[in-house]
Write an enzyme that holds these catalytic residues in place. Sequence first.
Site, PDB file in Angstrom:
ATOM      1  N   ASN A  43      46.275   0.462  24.464  1.00  0.00           N
ATOM      2  CA  ASN A  43      47.674   0.891  24.393  1.00  0.00           C
ATOM      3  C   ASN A  43      48.534   0.302  25.501  1.00  0.00           C
ATOM      4  O   ASN A  43      49.748   0.446  25.491  1.00  0.00           O
ATOM      5  CB  ASN A  43      47.788   2.425  24.408  1.00  0.00           C
ATOM      6  CG  ASN A  43      47.291   3.018  25.697  1.00  0.00           C
ATOM      7  OD1 ASN A  43      46.087   3.014  25.951  1.00  0.00           O
ATOM      8  ND2 ASN A  43      48.181   3.502  26.532  1.00  0.00           N
ATOM      9  N   TYR A 192      36.346   1.621  43.351  1.00  0.00           N
ATOM     10  CA  TYR A 192      36.787   0.687  42.303  1.00  0.00           C
ATOM     11  C   TYR A 192      35.919  -0.586  42.338  1.00  0.00           C
ATOM     12  O   TYR A 192      35.439  -1.045  41.301  1.00  0.00           O
ATOM     13  CB  TYR A 192      38.269   0.347  42.505  1.00  0.00           C
ATOM     14  CG  TYR A 192      38.810  -0.590  41.448  1.00  0.00           C
ATOM     15  CD1 TYR A 192      38.981  -0.173  40.132  1.00  0.00           C
ATOM     16  CD2 TYR A 192      39.127  -1.911  41.758  1.00  0.00           C
ATOM     17  CE1 TYR A 192      39.464  -1.040  39.160  1.00  0.00           C
ATOM     18  CE2 TYR A 192      39.619  -2.780  40.784  1.00  0.00           C
ATOM     19  CZ  TYR A 192      39.784  -2.337  39.488  1.00  0.00           C
ATOM     20  OH  TYR A 192      40.251  -3.203  38.522  1.00  0.00           O
TER      21      TYR A 192
HETATM   22  N1  LIG Z   1      45.753  -5.473  36.497  1.00  0.00           N
HETATM   23  C1  LIG Z   1      44.978  -6.205  37.263  1.00  0.00           C
HETATM   24  O1  LIG Z   1      45.458  -6.864  38.189  1.00  0.00           O
HETATM   25  C2  LIG Z   1      43.497  -6.247  37.007  1.00  0.00           C
HETATM   26  C3  LIG Z   1      42.728  -7.110  37.806  1.00  0.00           C
HETATM   27  C4  LIG Z   1      41.371  -7.176  37.568  1.00  0.00           C
HETATM   28  C5  LIG Z   1      40.797  -6.397  36.575  1.00  0.00           C
HETATM   29  N2  LIG Z   1      41.557  -5.557  35.832  1.00  0.00           N
HETATM   30  C6  LIG Z   1      40.902  -4.747  34.810  1.00  0.00           C
HETATM   31  O2  LIG Z   1      41.536  -4.949  33.570  1.00  0.00           O
HETATM   32  C7  LIG Z   1      41.365  -3.794  32.754  1.00  0.00           C
HETATM   33  C8  LIG Z   1      42.671  -3.431  32.099  1.00  0.00           C
HETATM   34  O3  LIG Z   1      43.550  -2.976  33.094  1.00  0.00           O
HETATM   35  P1  LIG Z   1      45.126  -3.190  33.035  1.00  0.00           P
HETATM   36  O4  LIG Z   1      45.479  -4.035  34.175  1.00  0.00           O
HETATM   37  O5  LIG Z   1      45.539  -3.602  31.676  1.00  0.00           O
HETATM   38  O6  LIG Z   1      45.603  -1.707  33.378  1.00  0.00           O
HETATM   39  P2  LIG Z   1      46.451  -0.622  32.573  1.00  0.00           P
HETATM   40  O7  LIG Z   1      47.691  -1.222  32.011  1.00  0.00           O
HETATM   41  O8  LIG Z   1      46.572   0.528  33.522  1.00  0.00           O
HETATM   42  O9  LIG Z   1      45.496  -0.226  31.359  1.00  0.00           O
HETATM   43  C9  LIG Z   1      44.405   0.606  31.535  1.00  0.00           C
HETATM   44  C10 LIG Z   1      44.089   1.235  30.217  1.00  0.00           C
HETATM   45  O10 LIG Z   1      42.924   2.047  30.371  1.00  0.00           O
HETATM   46  C11 LIG Z   1      43.173   3.287  29.735  1.00  0.00           C
HETATM   47  N3  LIG Z   1      42.354   4.379  30.265  1.00  0.00           N
HETATM   48  C12 LIG Z   1      42.305   4.840  31.533  1.00  0.00           C
HETATM   49  N4  LIG Z   1      41.479   5.900  31.610  1.00  0.00           N
HETATM   50  C13 LIG Z   1      40.996   6.096  30.342  1.00  0.00           C
HETATM   51  C14 LIG Z   1      40.123   7.043  29.771  1.00  0.00           C
HETATM   52  N5  LIG Z   1      39.572   8.015  30.496  1.00  0.00           N
HETATM   53  N6  LIG Z   1      39.835   6.950  28.454  1.00  0.00           N
HETATM   54  C15 LIG Z   1      40.396   5.986  27.690  1.00  0.00           C
HETATM   55  N7  LIG Z   1      41.248   5.066  28.177  1.00  0.00           N
HETATM   56  C16 LIG Z   1      41.551   5.133  29.491  1.00  0.00           C
HETATM   57  C17 LIG Z   1      44.650   3.551  29.991  1.00  0.00           C
HETATM   58  O11 LIG Z   1      45.123   4.550  29.119  1.00  0.00           O
HETATM   59  P3  LIG Z   1      46.422   5.439  29.521  1.00  0.00           P
HETATM   60  O12 LIG Z   1      47.598   4.581  29.187  1.00  0.00           O
HETATM   61  O13 LIG Z   1      46.295   6.651  28.660  1.00  0.00           O
HETATM   62  O14 LIG Z   1      46.323   5.727  30.989  1.00  0.00           O
HETATM   63  C18 LIG Z   1      45.205   2.153  29.716  1.00  0.00           C
HETATM   64  O15 LIG Z   1      45.374   1.961  28.337  1.00  0.00           O
HETATM   65  C19 LIG Z   1      40.784  -2.713  33.643  1.00  0.00           C
HETATM   66  O16 LIG Z   1      39.403  -2.594  33.386  1.00  0.00           O
HETATM   67  C20 LIG Z   1      41.004  -3.254  35.042  1.00  0.00           C
HETATM   68  O17 LIG Z   1      40.022  -2.803  35.946  1.00  0.00           O
HETATM   69  C21 LIG Z   1      42.910  -5.467  36.022  1.00  0.00           C
END
Ligand SMILES: NC(=O)c1ccc[n+]([C@@H]2O[C@H](COP(=O)([O-])OP(=O)(O)OC[C@H]3O[C@@H](n4cnc5c(N)ncnc54)[C@H](OP(=O)(O)O)[C@@H]3O)[C@@H](O)[C@H]2O)c1
Length: 308
Positions: A43, A192
């Site tokens: 989402n 983390y």
């Molecule tokens: N952004 C970065 O710079 C970065 C860098 C390295 C790795 N990553 C990794 O990339 C992945 C995606 O992150 P993103 O950057 O796209 O962050 P994001 O926009 O915050 O997306 C995180 C997603 O995870 C969902 N989520 C969190 N807790 C959950 C739960 N208990 N059950 C089901 N869904 C849950 C959130 O849902 P809600 O909307 O309901 O909270 C949201 O849809 C993550 O694994 C993160 O560790 C990100």
Amino acid sequence: MYFLYTILAALSFYYVLKWMKRRRYFTELQRLDGKTALITGGNSGIGKETAIALARRGARVIIACRDSDKAVKAVRDIKLKSHSLNVLHMELDLANLRSVKDFCTRFLHSEKRLDILINSAGMPSVLDWTDNGFSMCFGVNHLGHFLLTNLLLHRLKECAPSRVVTLTCSIYKYQKLNFQDLNYNLLPFFTYCRSKLANIYFSQELARITEGKGVTSYAVHPGFVQSGWTCHYSFLFRMLMTVIMWMFFVPCEVGAQTVVYCAVSDEAAKHNGGYFVDCRPASLRPFARDAGVAKKLWEASERMVKLA
Ligand SMILES: NC(=O)c1ccc[n+]([C@@H]2O[C@H](COP(=O)([O-])OP(=O)(O)OC[C@H]3O[C@@H](n4cnc5c(N)ncnc54)[C@H](OP(=O)(O)O)[C@@H]3O)[C@@H](O)[C@H]2O)c1
């Protein structure tokens, strides 16, 4: 003259930032008609952009989300941007093992195929606990996905060749796992890092276990991405991060490129169990390639989620 210098300095600064943020784009347009992709956290952020890219290629896309209001809005957006109507959501809370089990029962009942599983949902550095008493980062980022993947593994094998892509982060390198305290929940940044290291071991061990069974597994560092993860922090931190993210982080669409590359490309398929950054295989620190640790974590995780 002074005005001209200011303009020149601002322009140089802009182009240096742009150069620093240059990334590869995955442009191959393999069709995925008839295939089903399941994306956790679809989402928002990287998960949502991945959903758009896969739906655009013709896949049936299911986003697994904990908040149905957000999910409904995201499905509408994904449909609009991908020009595909084959997108839906299902409820899943990775912080609750009962919810993961219920989700898998519903999914296996209603969906005949699973060709691509993207483990994208993630919690950033927060000190909290899941419903089952695990640290939030380890519980959601690793254990929730561990249980989900295991319960869906049979369907992935039936639909072989199939792929599992798990999101990790390059900051895995700042911590090691402590098997005496897997549920470590003291310093948020370290919790983390450990959960993201666990994602790498999980992805490698999954590749080993499913070797020759048509399921391949990839770990992806998407780069530092302007996604919604700061929503878990204070207003001041969010303001600060907005500036930093604008300067140094890449948009979500760019962050999703390596995920889509691993989910779709023939080139990635040659590197089962690999770690990918910027649409190509990357090397890991030696301790993160330790097959013994990966196996030990797998067995410990089986006990923690009561799968064994
Ligand atoms: N952004 C970065 O710079 C970065 C860098 C390295 C790795 N990553 C990794 O990339 C992945 C995606 O992150 P993103 O950057 O796209 O962050 P994001 O926009 O915050 O997306 C995180 C997603 O995870 C969902 N989520 C969190 N807790 C959950 C739960 N208990 N059950 C089901 N869904 C849950 C959130 O849902 P809600 O909307 O309901 O909270 C949201 O849809 C993550 O694994 C993160 O560790 C990100």
